[in-house]
Design a protein around this motif. Structure first.
Motif, PDB file in Angstrom:
ATOM      1  N   CYS A  43       0.836  -1.209   0.000  1.00  0.00           N
ATOM      2  CA  CYS A  43       0.000   0.000   0.000  1.00  0.00           C
ATOM      3  C   CYS A  43       0.867   1.253   0.000  1.00  0.00           C
ATOM      4  O   CYS A  43       0.624   2.192  -0.768  1.00  0.00           O
ATOM      5  N   LEU A  44       1.862   1.267   0.869  1.00  0.00           N
ATOM      6  CA  LEU A  44       2.695   2.457   1.006  1.00  0.00           C
ATOM      7  C   LEU A  44       3.575   2.685  -0.221  1.00  0.00           C
ATOM      8  O   LEU A  44       3.845   3.833  -0.580  1.00  0.00           O
ATOM      9  N   GLU A  45       3.985   1.621  -0.897  1.00  0.00           N
ATOM     10  CA  GLU A  45       4.695   1.773  -2.170  1.00  0.00           C
ATOM     11  C   GLU A  45       3.786   2.431  -3.206  1.00  0.00           C
ATOM     12  O   GLU A  45       4.229   3.302  -3.975  1.00  0.00           O
ATOM     13  N   LYS A  46       2.514   2.031  -3.231  1.00  0.00           N
ATOM     14  CA  LYS A  46       1.558   2.651  -4.159  1.00  0.00           C
ATOM     15  C   LYS A  46       1.342   4.117  -3.806  1.00  0.00           C
ATOM     16  O   LYS A  46       1.269   4.974  -4.697  1.00  0.00           O
ATOM     17  N   VAL A  47       1.234   4.415  -2.521  1.00  0.00           N
ATOM     18  CA  VAL A  47       1.077   5.808  -2.077  1.00  0.00           C
ATOM     19  C   VAL A  47       2.277   6.621  -2.547  1.00  0.00           C
ATOM     20  O   VAL A  47       2.115   7.716  -3.111  1.00  0.00           O
ATOM     21  N   MET A  77       0.855  -3.611  11.472  1.00  0.00           N
ATOM     22  CA  MET A  77       0.759  -2.526  10.490  1.00  0.00           C
ATOM     23  C   MET A  77       1.628  -1.348  10.925  1.00  0.00           C
ATOM     24  O   MET A  77       2.369  -0.777  10.135  1.00  0.00           O
ATOM     25  N   ASN A  78       1.565  -0.985  12.218  1.00  0.00           N
ATOM     26  CA  ASN A  78       2.329   0.165  12.719  1.00  0.00           C
ATOM     27  C   ASN A  78       3.831  -0.042  12.594  1.00  0.00           C
ATOM     28  O   ASN A  78       4.566   0.929  12.383  1.00  0.00           O
ATOM     29  N   ALA A  79       4.311  -1.268  12.728  1.00  0.00           N
ATOM     30  CA  ALA A  79       5.746  -1.521  12.589  1.00  0.00           C
ATOM     31  C   ALA A  79       6.231  -1.106  11.201  1.00  0.00           C
ATOM     32  O   ALA A  79       7.307  -0.514  11.056  1.00  0.00           O
ATOM     33  N   VAL A  80       5.430  -1.383  10.183  1.00  0.00           N
ATOM     34  CA  VAL A  80       5.789  -0.988   8.809  1.00  0.00           C
ATOM     35  C   VAL A  80       5.603   0.518   8.643  1.00  0.00           C
ATOM     36  O   VAL A  80       6.481   1.213   8.117  1.00  0.00           O
ATOM     37  N   TRP A  81       4.467   1.042   9.096  1.00  0.00           N
ATOM     38  CA  TRP A  81       4.182   2.485   9.001  1.00  0.00           C
ATOM     39  C   TRP A  81       5.300   3.301   9.657  1.00  0.00           C
ATOM     40  O   TRP A  81       5.796   4.263   9.083  1.00  0.00           O
TER      41      TRP A  81
END
Length: 115
Positions: A43-47, A77-81
Motif C-alpha cells: 500500500c505504502l509503495e503505491k502511495v 501494520m504500525n511496525a511498517v508504518w
C-alpha cells in the motif's frame, strides 16, 4: 475557482484527484492474501508512486486514514508504518476496523497530501 484534475479515472473512482494544491488518493490496498505487513508495504509503495506522479511525496501528507480488517493487526501494520513515515513529518492520522472490499484484504490506506 481552482481546477479539479482526475488521474487514472475509472468507472467508480479516480486514483488521484487534485484540487488546487491538495491531493486526494483513492484507498490503496495490497496484494490480497499477503500478511498485514506485506500488504502495508505494498500500500505504502503505491502511495509513494501516486504522490510522486501528483508532484508530492510522503513528507507532504496532511492526513491518513487507515482501515484494518482486524484491529488485532494494529501493531504489525504500525511496525511498517513507523519505518516508512519520515520523522518530523507524521500526518494527522486515524485508524479503525472495517470490513474491507474482499475478505483477503487486511489493510487499506486513504491519503490526503499537499503538493
Amino acid at each position: 475557482m481552482s481546477e479539479i484534475k482526475r488521474t487514472h479515472v475509472g468507472a467508480r473512482m479516480s486514483q488521484i484527484v487534485t484540487h488546487g494544491d491538495t491531493i486526494y488518493l483513492a484507498g490503496q490496498v495490497g496484494t490480497a492474501g499477503d500478511s498485514v505487513a506485506d500488504q502495508t508495504r505494498s500500500c505504502l509503495e503505491k502511495v509513494d508512486a501516486l504522490l510522486a506522479e501528483a508532484g508530492s511525496d510522503k513528507t507532504r501528507i496532511l492526513q491518513s486514514t487507515i482501515w484494518l480488517a482486524d484491529m488485532a493487526d494494529f501493531a504489525e501494520m504500525n511496525a511498517v508504518w513507523d519505518n516508512w513515515v519520515p520523522e518530523g513529518h507524521t500526518p494527522a492520522r486515524a485508524c479503525g476496523e472495517a470490513k474491507l472490499a474482499r475478505p483477503d484484504f487486511k489493510v487499506e490506506f486513504l491519503v490526503v497530501a499537499a503538493r
